[in-house]
Each structure stands twice: as structure tokens, then as C-alpha cells.
Design a protein around this motif. Structure first.
Motif, PDB file in Angstrom:
ATOM      1  N   VAL A  82       0.836  -1.206   0.000  1.00  0.00           N
ATOM      2  CA  VAL A  82       0.000   0.000   0.000  1.00  0.00           C
ATOM      3  C   VAL A  82       0.867   1.251   0.000  1.00  0.00           C
ATOM      4  CG1 VAL A  82      -1.665   1.303   1.374  1.00  0.00           C
ATOM      5  CG2 VAL A  82      -1.997  -1.130   1.041  1.00  0.00           C
ATOM      6  N   GLU A  83       1.890   1.296   0.827  1.00  0.00           N
ATOM      7  CA  GLU A  83       2.727   2.492   0.929  1.00  0.00           C
ATOM      8  C   GLU A  83       3.536   2.752  -0.344  1.00  0.00           C
ATOM      9  OE1 GLU A  83       3.171   4.724   3.514  1.00  0.00           O
ATOM     10  OE2 GLU A  83       1.494   3.779   4.537  1.00  0.00           O
ATOM     11  N   GLU A  84       4.057   1.694  -0.938  1.00  0.00           N
ATOM     12  CA  GLU A  84       4.905   1.874  -2.120  1.00  0.00           C
ATOM     13  C   GLU A  84       4.145   1.686  -3.427  1.00  0.00           C
ATOM     14  OE1 GLU A  84       8.295  -0.659  -1.666  1.00  0.00           O
ATOM     15  OE2 GLU A  84       8.866   0.270   0.238  1.00  0.00           O
ATOM     16  N   ASP A  85       2.843   1.392  -3.328  1.00  0.00           N
ATOM     17  CA  ASP A  85       1.973   1.220  -4.488  1.00  0.00           C
ATOM     18  C   ASP A  85       2.501   0.127  -5.423  1.00  0.00           C
ATOM     19  OD1 ASP A  85      -0.310   1.774  -5.934  1.00  0.00           O
ATOM     20  OD2 ASP A  85       0.643   3.316  -7.146  1.00  0.00           O
ATOM     21  N   LYS A  86       2.839  -1.028  -4.836  1.00  0.00           N
ATOM     22  CA  LYS A  86       3.380  -2.148  -5.605  1.00  0.00           C
ATOM     23  C   LYS A  86       2.386  -3.307  -5.572  1.00  0.00           C
ATOM     24  CE  LYS A  86       8.067  -0.979  -5.663  1.00  0.00           C
ATOM     25  NZ  LYS A  86       9.372  -1.400  -5.857  1.00  0.00           N
ATOM     26  N   ILE A  87       1.955  -3.722  -6.740  1.00  0.00           N
ATOM     27  CA  ILE A  87       0.975  -4.798  -6.849  1.00  0.00           C
ATOM     28  C   ILE A  87       1.596  -6.135  -6.457  1.00  0.00           C
ATOM     29  CG2 ILE A  87      -0.478  -6.046  -8.493  1.00  0.00           C
ATOM     30  CD1 ILE A  87      -0.943  -3.416  -9.901  1.00  0.00           C
ATOM     31  N   SER A  88       2.886  -6.316  -6.701  1.00  0.00           N
ATOM     32  CA  SER A  88       3.520  -7.595  -6.374  1.00  0.00           C
ATOM     33  C   SER A  88       3.461  -7.876  -4.874  1.00  0.00           C
ATOM     34  CB  SER A  88       4.971  -7.613  -6.859  1.00  0.00           C
ATOM     35  OG  SER A  88       5.708  -6.571  -6.254  1.00  0.00           O
ATOM     36  N   TYR A  89       3.656  -6.865  -4.042  1.00  0.00           N
ATOM     37  CA  TYR A  89       3.552  -7.055  -2.595  1.00  0.00           C
ATOM     38  C   TYR A  89       2.116  -7.361  -2.184  1.00  0.00           C
ATOM     39  CZ  TYR A  89       8.299  -5.386  -1.815  1.00  0.00           C
ATOM     40  OH  TYR A  89       9.656  -5.250  -1.800  1.00  0.00           O
ATOM     41  N   LEU A  90       1.152  -6.743  -2.839  1.00  0.00           N
ATOM     42  CA  LEU A  90      -0.246  -7.020  -2.517  1.00  0.00           C
ATOM     43  C   LEU A  90      -0.638  -8.433  -2.933  1.00  0.00           C
ATOM     44  CD1 LEU A  90      -1.768  -3.579  -3.497  1.00  0.00           C
ATOM     45  CD2 LEU A  90      -1.417  -4.479  -1.195  1.00  0.00           C
ATOM     46  N   LEU A  91      -0.097  -8.917  -4.052  1.00  0.00           N
ATOM     47  CA  LEU A  91      -0.360 -10.308  -4.448  1.00  0.00           C
ATOM     48  C   LEU A  91       0.297 -11.289  -3.484  1.00  0.00           C
ATOM     49  CD1 LEU A  91      -0.094 -10.040  -8.329  1.00  0.00           C
ATOM     50  CD2 LEU A  91      -2.153 -10.378  -6.950  1.00  0.00           C
ATOM     51  N   LEU A  92       1.494 -10.944  -3.000  1.00  0.00           N
ATOM     52  CA  LEU A  92       2.130 -11.773  -1.968  1.00  0.00           C
ATOM     53  C   LEU A  92       1.287 -11.785  -0.693  1.00  0.00           C
ATOM     54  CD1 LEU A  92       5.947 -11.073  -2.158  1.00  0.00           C
ATOM     55  CD2 LEU A  92       4.837 -13.277  -2.194  1.00  0.00           C
ATOM     56  N   THR A  93       0.677 -10.655  -0.367  1.00  0.00           N
ATOM     57  CA  THR A  93      -0.224 -10.592   0.778  1.00  0.00           C
ATOM     58  C   THR A  93      -1.384 -11.546   0.594  1.00  0.00           C
ATOM     59  OG1 THR A  93       0.341  -8.270   1.135  1.00  0.00           O
ATOM     60  CG2 THR A  93      -1.696  -9.053   2.126  1.00  0.00           C
ATOM     61  N   SER A  94      -1.924 -11.602  -0.599  1.00  0.00           N
ATOM     62  CA  SER A  94      -3.039 -12.501  -0.879  1.00  0.00           C
ATOM     63  C   SER A  94      -2.629 -13.968  -0.757  1.00  0.00           C
ATOM     64  CB  SER A  94      -3.587 -12.225  -2.275  1.00  0.00           C
ATOM     65  OG  SER A  94      -4.696 -13.020  -2.538  1.00  0.00           O
TER      66      SER A  94
ATOM     67  N   ILE B 275      -7.317  -6.317  -5.253  1.00  0.00           N
ATOM     68  CA  ILE B 275      -6.068  -7.030  -5.548  1.00  0.00           C
ATOM     69  C   ILE B 275      -5.773  -8.074  -4.480  1.00  0.00           C
ATOM     70  CG2 ILE B 275      -3.553  -6.768  -5.672  1.00  0.00           C
ATOM     71  CD1 ILE B 275      -4.019  -4.118  -7.073  1.00  0.00           C
ATOM     72  N   VAL B 276      -6.053  -7.767  -3.221  1.00  0.00           N
ATOM     73  CA  VAL B 276      -5.747  -8.713  -2.142  1.00  0.00           C
ATOM     74  C   VAL B 276      -6.842  -9.758  -1.981  1.00  0.00           C
ATOM     75  CG1 VAL B 276      -5.329  -8.930   0.325  1.00  0.00           C
ATOM     76  CG2 VAL B 276      -4.296  -7.064  -0.932  1.00  0.00           C
ATOM     77  N   VAL B 277      -8.085  -9.345  -1.960  1.00  0.00           N
ATOM     78  CA  VAL B 277      -9.182 -10.271  -1.667  1.00  0.00           C
ATOM     79  C   VAL B 277      -9.575 -11.092  -2.895  1.00  0.00           C
ATOM     80  CG1 VAL B 277     -11.574 -10.391  -0.864  1.00  0.00           C
ATOM     81  CG2 VAL B 277      -9.991  -8.818   0.211  1.00  0.00           C
ATOM     82  N   GLY B 278      -9.429 -10.537  -4.091  1.00  0.00           N
ATOM     83  CA  GLY B 278      -9.791 -11.261  -5.314  1.00  0.00           C
ATOM     84  C   GLY B 278      -9.021 -12.564  -5.491  1.00  0.00           C
TER      85      GLY B 278
END
Length: 167
Positions: free
Chosen positions: A90-102, A154-157
Motif C-alpha cells: 500500500v505504501e509503495e503502491d506495488k501490486i507484487s507485494y499485494l499479491l504476496l499478501t493474498s 487485488i488482495v481479496v480477489g
């Protein structure tokens, strides 16, 4: 238990290795999380504070291991990773980290109550970031709301897609 029957090791040794490996991973990521938060708040990163937070988390997992079942303990071990990758995404606006979160969120759901607990962690930080952007940084409300909805999707999907076999 399965590993101990294959390699002929006592269960206590297997549980010790389980605790040391997962406790170390969670300790390292809680250390990195504390360090990252101090840097983002423009504080001088102090090694002692991050180390103390990691040690407290490791000892908390040890107590959790004694009290409850392995699924809850495993979810608790992975929670610093979830929170670390969520904040960085969220802070760095990186989708790869959000997908790793998922993906980490999918792994954490071995204990069923963590579906709700993990969602509370994820949504509370995204809502916090939304309110911070609107109130403090004075960004436009609609763009911030769209960004928060995009992060949630991105995270919940992928989480729902990877767990859809239960349906």
C-alpha cells in the motif's frame, strides 16, 4: 507426526524445529516491520526497539504453541509477513507485494477463524490509509476511495479465487 514417523525422530524434536523455523521467520519479519514503520514515520531506526518487538512476538508464539492448535499457531506465525507485505504494497503502491499478501492470506486460513481475522487486518489498514490520505494528505476523496477499492480487490480477489474449491 508424519515427519517423525518417516525419519524416526521424536515428536518433541519435530515440534522444536517447527517452532524455531516459523518463530525465526515471524521474528525476522516483525523486526523488519518495526524497522519499516520507524523509517516511514521519519524516526531514527533503533535496532533495540525492532529487536525487542521481534523477541516479544517470538515468545508470544511460543505461548500460543503451548495453548492452542497448530493451525492457529501457523496463522499467528505468518501474520507479520501478511502485515509487512500489506504495508509495503500500500505504501509503495506495488501490486507484487499485494499479491504476496493474498498468497500469504491463503496460507493463513488453515484455521478457519482466520478468514475473518485476516480480513480485519487487511481492511483496517486499507481503510486507515484511505482516511490518512483524505484527512492528512488532502488527496481527493474519490481518487483515494478508488485506490482503496483497487487494493482491496487485488488482495481479496486472488484469495477468493484460490479458495474457490470450497464452493
Amino acid at each position: 507426526i508424519i515427519v517423525s514417523s518417516v525419519i524416526d525422530a521424536p515428536n518433541t524434536v519435530i515440534y522444536l524445529v517447527y517452532f524455531v523455523v516459523l518463530g525465526s521467520v515471524s521474528g525476522v519479519f516483525s523486526f523488519k516491520l518495526a524497522e519499516y514503520v520507524m523509517v516511514r514515520m521519519k524516526l531514527k531506526p533503533r535496532f533495540e526497539f525492532a529487536l525487542i518487538s521481534a523477541l516479544f512476538f517470538i515468545f508470544a508464539t511460543f505461548l500460543l504453541e503451548l495453548i492452542s492448535n497448530p493451525g492457529i499457531a501457523f496463522s499467528f506465525y505468518l501474520s507479520p509477513l501478511l502485515f509487512y507485505f500489506l504495508i509495503k504494497g500500500v505504501e509503495e503502491d506495488k501490486i507484487s507485494y499485494l499479491l504476496l499478501t493474498s498468497v500469504i492470506y491463503v496460507l493463513m486460513v488453515s484455521a478457519l477463524h482466520f478468514v475473518v481475522y485476516g480480513l480485519i487486518i487487511i481492511l483496517s489498514y486499507i481503510v486507515y490509509d484511505l482516511l490518512y490520505r483524505i484527512a492528512v494528505q488532502r488527496f481527493r476523496s474519490f481518487l483515494s476511495l478508488k485506490r482503496a477499492a483497487w487494493y482491496t480487490l487485488i488482495v481479496v480477489g486472488p484469495f477468493i479465487a484460490l479458495n474457490s474449491y470450497w464452493l
